[in-house]
Design a protein around this motif. Sequence first.
Motif, PDB file in Angstrom:
ATOM      1  N   THR A   1      27.768  28.575  31.191  1.00 39.99           N
ATOM      2  CA  THR A   1      26.678  27.801  31.772  1.00 39.99           C
ATOM      3  C   THR A   1      25.864  27.139  30.671  1.00 39.99           C
ATOM      4  O   THR A   1      25.609  27.733  29.626  1.00 39.99           O
ATOM      5  N   LEU A   2      25.441  25.896  30.921  1.00 37.18           N
ATOM      6  CA  LEU A   2      24.630  25.149  29.975  1.00 37.18           C
ATOM      7  C   LEU A   2      23.245  24.892  30.555  1.00 37.18           C
ATOM      8  O   LEU A   2      23.076  24.817  31.773  1.00 37.18           O
ATOM      9  N   ALA A   3      22.255  24.757  29.671  1.00 38.09           N
ATOM     10  CA  ALA A   3      20.910  24.351  30.081  1.00 38.09           C
ATOM     11  C   ALA A   3      20.772  22.863  29.795  1.00 38.09           C
ATOM     12  O   ALA A   3      20.839  22.443  28.644  1.00 38.09           O
ATOM     13  N   ALA A   4      20.617  22.055  30.833  1.00 33.35           N
ATOM     14  CA  ALA A   4      20.548  20.604  30.682  1.00 33.35           C
ATOM     15  C   ALA A   4      19.185  20.081  31.121  1.00 33.35           C
ATOM     16  O   ALA A   4      18.555  20.615  32.047  1.00 33.35           O
ATOM     17  N   THR A   5      18.733  19.045  30.443  1.00 33.70           N
ATOM     18  CA  THR A   5      17.451  18.420  30.776  1.00 33.70           C
ATOM     19  C   THR A   5      17.630  17.384  31.875  1.00 33.70           C
ATOM     20  O   THR A   5      18.558  16.562  31.817  1.00 33.70           O
ATOM     21  N   VAL A   6      16.750  17.400  32.855  1.00 29.15           N
ATOM     22  CA  VAL A   6      16.802  16.440  33.961  1.00 29.15           C
ATOM     23  C   VAL A   6      15.400  15.866  34.172  1.00 29.15           C
ATOM     24  O   VAL A   6      14.419  16.611  34.275  1.00 29.15           O
ATOM     25  N   ASP A   7      15.309  14.549  34.248  1.00 32.08           N
ATOM     26  CA  ASP A   7      14.036  13.918  34.563  1.00 32.08           C
ATOM     27  C   ASP A   7      13.799  14.017  36.062  1.00 32.08           C
ATOM     28  O   ASP A   7      14.662  13.657  36.873  1.00 32.08           O
ATOM     29  N   VAL A   8      12.621  14.525  36.435  1.00 28.08           N
ATOM     30  CA  VAL A   8      12.320  14.752  37.849  1.00 28.08           C
ATOM     31  C   VAL A   8      12.092  13.434  38.581  1.00 28.08           C
ATOM     32  O   VAL A   8      12.520  13.248  39.723  1.00 28.08           O
ATOM     33  N   GLY A   9      11.390  12.514  37.954  1.00 27.10           N
ATOM     34  CA  GLY A   9      11.181  11.213  38.565  1.00 27.10           C
ATOM     35  C   GLY A   9       9.989  11.128  39.485  1.00 27.10           C
ATOM     36  O   GLY A   9       9.638  10.042  39.938  1.00 27.10           O
ATOM     37  N   ASP A  10       9.341  12.252  39.796  1.00 23.00           N
ATOM     38  CA  ASP A  10       8.202  12.241  40.709  1.00 23.00           C
ATOM     39  C   ASP A  10       7.263  13.374  40.311  1.00 23.00           C
ATOM     40  O   ASP A  10       7.638  14.547  40.363  1.00 23.00           O
ATOM     41  N   ALA A  11       6.023  13.033  39.935  1.00 19.10           N
ATOM     42  CA  ALA A  11       5.074  14.048  39.491  1.00 19.10           C
ATOM     43  C   ALA A  11       4.772  15.050  40.591  1.00 19.10           C
ATOM     44  O   ALA A  11       4.539  16.235  40.325  1.00 19.10           O
ATOM     45  N   ALA A  12       4.777  14.607  41.853  1.00 22.07           N
ATOM     46  CA  ALA A  12       4.491  15.519  42.958  1.00 22.07           C
ATOM     47  C   ALA A  12       5.595  16.572  43.080  1.00 22.07           C
ATOM     48  O   ALA A  12       5.319  17.749  43.343  1.00 22.07           O
ATOM     49  N   VAL A  13       6.844  16.157  42.882  1.00 22.76           N
ATOM     50  CA  VAL A  13       7.950  17.116  42.927  1.00 22.76           C
ATOM     51  C   VAL A  13       7.850  18.078  41.751  1.00 22.76           C
ATOM     52  O   VAL A  13       8.067  19.289  41.889  1.00 22.76           O
ATOM     53  N   LEU A  14       7.510  17.548  40.571  1.00 25.41           N
ATOM     54  CA  LEU A  14       7.389  18.398  39.391  1.00 25.41           C
ATOM     55  C   LEU A  14       6.358  19.492  39.616  1.00 25.41           C
ATOM     56  O   LEU A  14       6.564  20.650  39.231  1.00 25.41           O
ATOM     57  N   ALA A  15       5.239  19.153  40.249  1.00 23.31           N
ATOM     58  CA  ALA A  15       4.184  20.137  40.476  1.00 23.31           C
ATOM     59  C   ALA A  15       4.630  21.249  41.413  1.00 23.31           C
ATOM     60  O   ALA A  15       4.069  22.350  41.381  1.00 23.31           O
ATOM     61  N   SER A  16       5.643  20.994  42.230  1.00 20.70           N
ATOM     62  CA  SER A  16       6.092  22.002  43.183  1.00 20.70           C
ATOM     63  C   SER A  16       7.217  22.868  42.626  1.00 20.70           C
ATOM     64  O   SER A  16       7.645  23.815  43.299  1.00 20.70           O
ATOM     65  N   LEU A  17       7.692  22.550  41.422  1.00 21.40           N
ATOM     66  CA  LEU A  17       8.819  23.287  40.863  1.00 21.40           C
ATOM     67  C   LEU A  17       8.360  24.480  40.037  1.00 21.40           C
ATOM     68  O   LEU A  17       7.284  24.475  39.445  1.00 21.40           O
TER      69      LEU A  17
END
Length: 224
Positions: free
Chosen positions: A126-142
Amino acid sequence: MALALPADRTRSGPGPAARRRRRLARRWLTAGLVAGAGALAVGALAPPRPPTRLVLVADRDLPAGAVLSPGDVREVRWAAGAVPAGVLGADELPGPVLATPLRRGELLTRTRTRGAGLLVGQPVGTLAATVDVGDAAVLASLAPGAHVDVLARTEDPVTGRAAGAERVATDVVVLSVPAAGAGAGLLAGPGAGPATSVLVAVDAATAARLAASAGRTVVAVRAR
């Protein structure tokens, strides 16, 4: 005229040999009593043994990056006053990852580790990969442990306009989210915006698709 009778030898005291044996026995007895009294005095005056404490040491040479497990360590007793702060306990294993190599017999402390690895418990490879969320509201819920899908916007090859989206990762686990107020990257300057990317656990093929979709990704949270 009275005759002198010979002395009665049966009533005479012990002979020289017997007296020497008695003197020798008394000397040995005296020496034993003196030695015993000295031992008692030394025991009474000697300071008490310092308290000890069970600590963990490496049971073998361990490389940097090793995930510590109970089989890698053993318990030994150290003088309590010599135990430094921040020693690892048996209840913290497995999980901590060595930041530096550890030689056999060295004490396990938190300064030698970097905490539990992000990929502890994940399947091998398994790898740890970076992903851009694209939405600050979604980021706050993660939060770490959330399950998400990753979509990548597609564009019309002629006009460059948005043409839809394709799913590049399905039901992947979020490993880490940026701290509140974190910059948009390690090299971000003072005016950079907040970080909007997260780390997710993926296989090698999915990591390649995510890299090819950099800058076009959107994260959708899955209900659990």
